[in-house]
Design an enzyme around this catalytic site. Structure first.
Site, PDB file in Angstrom:
ATOM      1  N   HIS A  34      -7.398  21.475  87.403  1.00 12.95           N
ATOM      2  CA  HIS A  34      -7.100  21.896  86.029  1.00 12.95           C
ATOM      3  C   HIS A  34      -5.726  22.544  85.928  1.00 12.95           C
ATOM      4  CE1 HIS A  34      -8.750  25.327  88.147  1.00 12.95           C
ATOM      5  NE2 HIS A  34      -8.038  26.070  87.329  1.00 12.95           N
ATOM      6  N   HIS A  45     -14.729  27.564  93.360  1.00 12.35           N
ATOM      7  CA  HIS A  45     -16.017  28.135  92.923  1.00 12.35           C
ATOM      8  C   HIS A  45     -17.022  26.999  92.680  1.00 12.35           C
ATOM      9  CE1 HIS A  45     -14.499  32.126  92.720  1.00 12.35           C
ATOM     10  NE2 HIS A  45     -14.010  32.125  91.499  1.00 12.35           N
ATOM     11  N   CYS A  50      -6.749  25.595  92.776  1.00 14.94           N
ATOM     12  CA  CYS A  50      -7.081  26.947  92.290  1.00 14.94           C
ATOM     13  C   CYS A  50      -8.449  27.404  92.799  1.00 14.94           C
ATOM     14  CB  CYS A  50      -7.067  26.936  90.758  1.00 14.94           C
ATOM     15  SG  CYS A  50      -7.631  28.456  89.978  1.00 14.94           S
ATOM     16  N   SER A  99     -10.742  28.639  91.082  1.00 12.40           N
ATOM     17  CA  SER A  99     -11.798  28.237  90.152  1.00 12.40           C
ATOM     18  C   SER A  99     -12.367  26.851  90.500  1.00 12.40           C
ATOM     19  CB  SER A  99     -11.285  28.258  88.708  1.00 12.40           C
ATOM     20  OG  SER A  99     -10.824  29.555  88.387  1.00 12.40           O
ATOM     21  N   CYS A 154      -2.332  26.882  84.994  1.00 19.58           N
ATOM     22  CA  CYS A 154      -3.398  27.867  85.266  1.00 19.58           C
ATOM     23  C   CYS A 154      -2.837  29.166  85.831  1.00 19.58           C
ATOM     24  CB  CYS A 154      -4.511  27.321  86.157  1.00 19.58           C
ATOM     25  SG  CYS A 154      -5.803  28.577  86.358  1.00 19.58           S
TER      26      CYS A 154
HETATM   27  P1  PAD Z   1      -7.224  33.798  95.410  1.00 20.83           P
HETATM   28  O1  PAD Z   1      -8.438  33.565  96.191  1.00 20.83           O
HETATM   29  O2  PAD Z   1      -5.967  33.069  95.778  1.00 20.83           O
HETATM   30  O3  PAD Z   1      -6.868  35.368  95.395  1.00 20.83           O
HETATM   31  C1  PAD Z   1      -7.843  36.373  95.435  1.00 20.83           C
HETATM   32  C2  PAD Z   1      -7.289  37.547  96.276  1.00 20.83           C
HETATM   33  O4  PAD Z   1      -8.225  38.618  96.223  1.00 20.83           O
HETATM   34  C3  PAD Z   1      -7.081  37.226  97.751  1.00 20.83           C
HETATM   35  O5  PAD Z   1      -5.765  37.577  98.132  1.00 20.83           O
HETATM   36  C4  PAD Z   1      -8.123  38.081  98.465  1.00 20.83           C
HETATM   37  O6  PAD Z   1      -7.691  38.533  99.754  1.00 20.83           O
HETATM   38  C5  PAD Z   1      -8.287  39.235  97.500  1.00 20.83           C
HETATM   39  N1  PAD Z   1      -9.573  39.946  97.612  1.00 20.83           N
HETATM   40  C6  PAD Z   1     -10.812  39.415  97.815  1.00 20.83           C
HETATM   41  N2  PAD Z   1     -11.737  40.395  97.828  1.00 20.83           N
HETATM   42  C7  PAD Z   1     -11.070  41.561  97.634  1.00 20.83           C
HETATM   43  C8  PAD Z   1     -11.489  42.929  97.541  1.00 20.83           C
HETATM   44  N3  PAD Z   1     -12.777  43.272  97.652  1.00 20.83           N
HETATM   45  N4  PAD Z   1     -10.533  43.877  97.329  1.00 20.83           N
HETATM   46  C9  PAD Z   1      -9.223  43.543  97.206  1.00 20.83           C
HETATM   47  N5  PAD Z   1      -8.777  42.254  97.284  1.00 20.83           N
HETATM   48  C10 PAD Z   1      -9.692  41.294  97.502  1.00 20.83           C
HETATM   49  O7  PAD Z   1      -7.618  33.469  93.893  1.00 20.83           O
HETATM   50  P2  PAD Z   1      -6.749  33.126  92.590  1.00 20.83           P
HETATM   51  O8  PAD Z   1      -5.581  34.027  92.509  1.00 20.83           O
HETATM   52  O9  PAD Z   1      -6.555  31.650  92.493  1.00 20.83           O
HETATM   53  O10 PAD Z   1      -7.817  33.527  91.457  1.00 20.83           O
HETATM   54  C11 PAD Z   1      -8.250  34.865  91.331  1.00 20.83           C
HETATM   55  C12 PAD Z   1      -9.424  34.976  90.384  1.00 20.83           C
HETATM   56  O11 PAD Z   1      -8.999  34.635  89.069  1.00 20.83           O
HETATM   57  C13 PAD Z   1     -10.587  34.034  90.703  1.00 20.83           C
HETATM   58  O12 PAD Z   1     -11.794  34.711  90.424  1.00 20.83           O
HETATM   59  C14 PAD Z   1     -10.381  32.901  89.725  1.00 20.83           C
HETATM   60  O13 PAD Z   1     -11.578  32.206  89.478  1.00 20.83           O
HETATM   61  C15 PAD Z   1      -9.889  33.687  88.524  1.00 20.83           C
HETATM   62  C16 PAD Z   1      -9.165  32.891  87.506  1.00 20.83           C
HETATM   63  N6  PAD Z   1      -9.301  33.238  86.205  1.00 20.83           N
HETATM   64  C17 PAD Z   1      -8.673  32.564  85.221  1.00 20.83           C
HETATM   65  C18 PAD Z   1      -8.847  33.007  83.800  1.00 20.83           C
HETATM   66  O14 PAD Z   1      -8.513  32.237  82.879  1.00 20.83           O
HETATM   67  N7  PAD Z   1      -9.314  34.239  83.564  1.00 20.83           N
HETATM   68  C19 PAD Z   1      -7.852  31.497  85.510  1.00 20.83           C
HETATM   69  C20 PAD Z   1      -7.670  31.155  86.849  1.00 20.83           C
HETATM   70  C21 PAD Z   1      -8.335  31.834  87.846  1.00 20.83           C
HETATM   71 ZN    ZN Z   2      -7.301  27.900  87.785  1.00 21.51          ZN
END
Ligand code: PAD
Ligand code: ZN
Ligand code: ZN
Length: 376
Positions: A69, A52, A47, A49, A176
């Site tokens: 996770h 990060h 993931c 996260s 997740c």
């Molecule tokens: P990912 O990196 O697979 O997807 C992110 C997407 O965003 C990619 O397709 C990028 O091309 C696109 N992107 C980047 N910048 C831009 C922009 N400026 N405009 C438009 N699109 C853009 O990540 P993911 O899907 O694994 O995770 C996404 C986020 O969610 C990330 O910040 C992660 O830390 C967070 C997350 N939050 C939780 C929660 O509990 N809230 C859980 C898991 C992940």
């Molecule tokens: Zn996650």
């Protein structure tokens, strides 16, 4: 089991310090103490996260640490006092526990159990120690889970027992990406039938938001990403239209307002970019729109906006893990998947062995994978 009560030597991907590749090491995993469970991990997703932490964006993390996770496994042994889990049970480790007793657990509208380690990142179990060692050094845990290892030990309040027939190499995503995205739509936003939605960011989490919007009956689902390669999957999961902001020379919220009679009912930020969080707010309808923050911004990042945006009637909200009460709701999500209420198999674009974990992160960083599932 023959291993119960003994230290297990096994393979794990250790993150010794930020901005370095993970390294595959032999580690020792101590037996579970009271109210803990030792789990043989079977599959785990990779993931953003976790990334990060690897890229140094999470300043509070203590190293060395075993990340991961989004996994599934089988209980190997349990510590004293564990009553609801036994060796052989199929499980999903929970990155937010559910103790059932704290103020958040008692509130039906919150899922942020006080026993969680997100934000604090102490990296230890509830007795302030860790069960992992490598080369004589203690290794930290990661948010009650640590799935990039053949064996992990977690608190029993951070484990959900799931259907004995569940395919572990798929339902790991419920831990997740899928659980977070789907819950953000159906649980946090409470998307209504016939409504309009926009999803910014089409990774594993954003695509799962789209699945949730579709299951909830939204009639317009607009998918936004700067990488147009993501659009095919977005359409497969239910997006009715895809937009690349790079194709426009004006702010994206203006484009969206035109397409949706003044703004969408629900806007989701699933990137972790505070500028796009403001775009999501601006894209939601002035009188009745809701903007939901799902993406995790870097430590210390802030957002600013004109308070009039809220005074006119918009709502700004957010939640971790789609607002689900983890121990109660994860087994239900697995059952819903088994009963084909939704299908997220297409989120898994790659499969690799644990040894190739750094390759899995490279695929994510280059935007080539949605989710890589590692087998252990
Ligand atoms: P990912 O990196 O697979 O997807 C992110 C997407 O965003 C990619 O397709 C990028 O091309 C696109 N992107 C980047 N910048 C831009 C922009 N400026 N405009 C438009 N699109 C853009 O990540 P993911 O899907 O694994 O995770 C996404 C986020 O969610 C990330 O910040 C992660 O830390 C967070 C997350 N939050 C939780 C929660 O509990 N809230 C859980 C898991 C992940
Ligand atoms: Zn996650
Ligand atoms: Zn609690």
């Amino acid at each position: 089991m023959a291993t119960a009560g003994k230290v297990i030597k096994c393979k794990a991907a250790v993150c010794w310090a930020p901005k370095r590749p993970l390294s595959i090491e032999e580690i020792e995993v101590a037996p579970p103490k009271a109210h803990e469970v030792r789990i043989k991990i079977v599959a785990t997703g990779v993931c953003r996260s976790d990334d990060h932490v690897i890229n140094g964006a999470v300043a509070e993390i203590k190293f060395p640490v075993i990340l991961g996770h989004e996994g599934t496994g089988i209980v190997e042994s349990v510590g004293e006092g564990v009553t609801d889990l036994k060796p052989g049970d199929k499980v999903i480790p929970l990155f937010i526990p559910q103790c059932g007793k704290c103020r958040c657990c008692e509130n039906p509208d919150s899922n942020l159990c006080y026993k969680n380690d997100i934000g604090k990142y102490n990296g230890v179990l509830l007795d302030n120690t860790t069960r992992f060692t490598c080369k004589g050094k203690p290794i930290h845990n990661f948010i009650c889970t640590s799935t990039f290892t053949e064996y992990t030990v977690v608190p029993d309040i951070a484990v959900a027992k799931i259907d004995k027939d569940a395919p572990l190499d798929k339902v790991c995503l419920i831990g997740c990406a899928f659980g977070t995205g789907y819950g953000s739509a159906v649980n946090v936003a409470k998307v209504k039938p016939g409504s309009s939605c926009v999803v910014f960011g089409l990774g594993g989490v954003g695509l799962s938001v789209i699945i949730g919007c579709k299951v909830a009956g939204a009639s317009k689902i607009i998918a936004v990403d700067i990488n147009s390669d993501k659009f095919a999957k977005a359409k497969e999961f239910g997006a009715t239209e895809c937009i690349n902001p790079k194709d426009y020379d004006r702010p994206i919220h203006e484009v969206l307002a035109e397409k949706t009679d003044g703004g969408v009912d629900y806007a989701f930020e699933v990137i972790g970019n505070t500028g796009i969080m403001t775009s999501a707010l601006l894209s939601s309808h002035f009188g009745c729109g809701k903007a939901v923050i799902v993406g995790v911004a870097s430590s210390g990042a802030t957002m600013t906006f004109d308070p009039l945006l809220l005074l006119t009637g918009r709502v700004l909200t957010g939640a971790l893990y789609g607002g689900w009460k983890t121990k109660d709701d994860v087994p239900k999500l697995v059952s819903d998947y088994m009963n084909k209420k939704f299908d997220f198999d297409g989120l898994i674009t790659h499969r690799l062995p644990l040894e190739k974990i750094n390759e899995a992160f490279e695929l994510l960083r280059r935007g080539e994978s949605i989710r890589t599932v590692l087998s252990l």
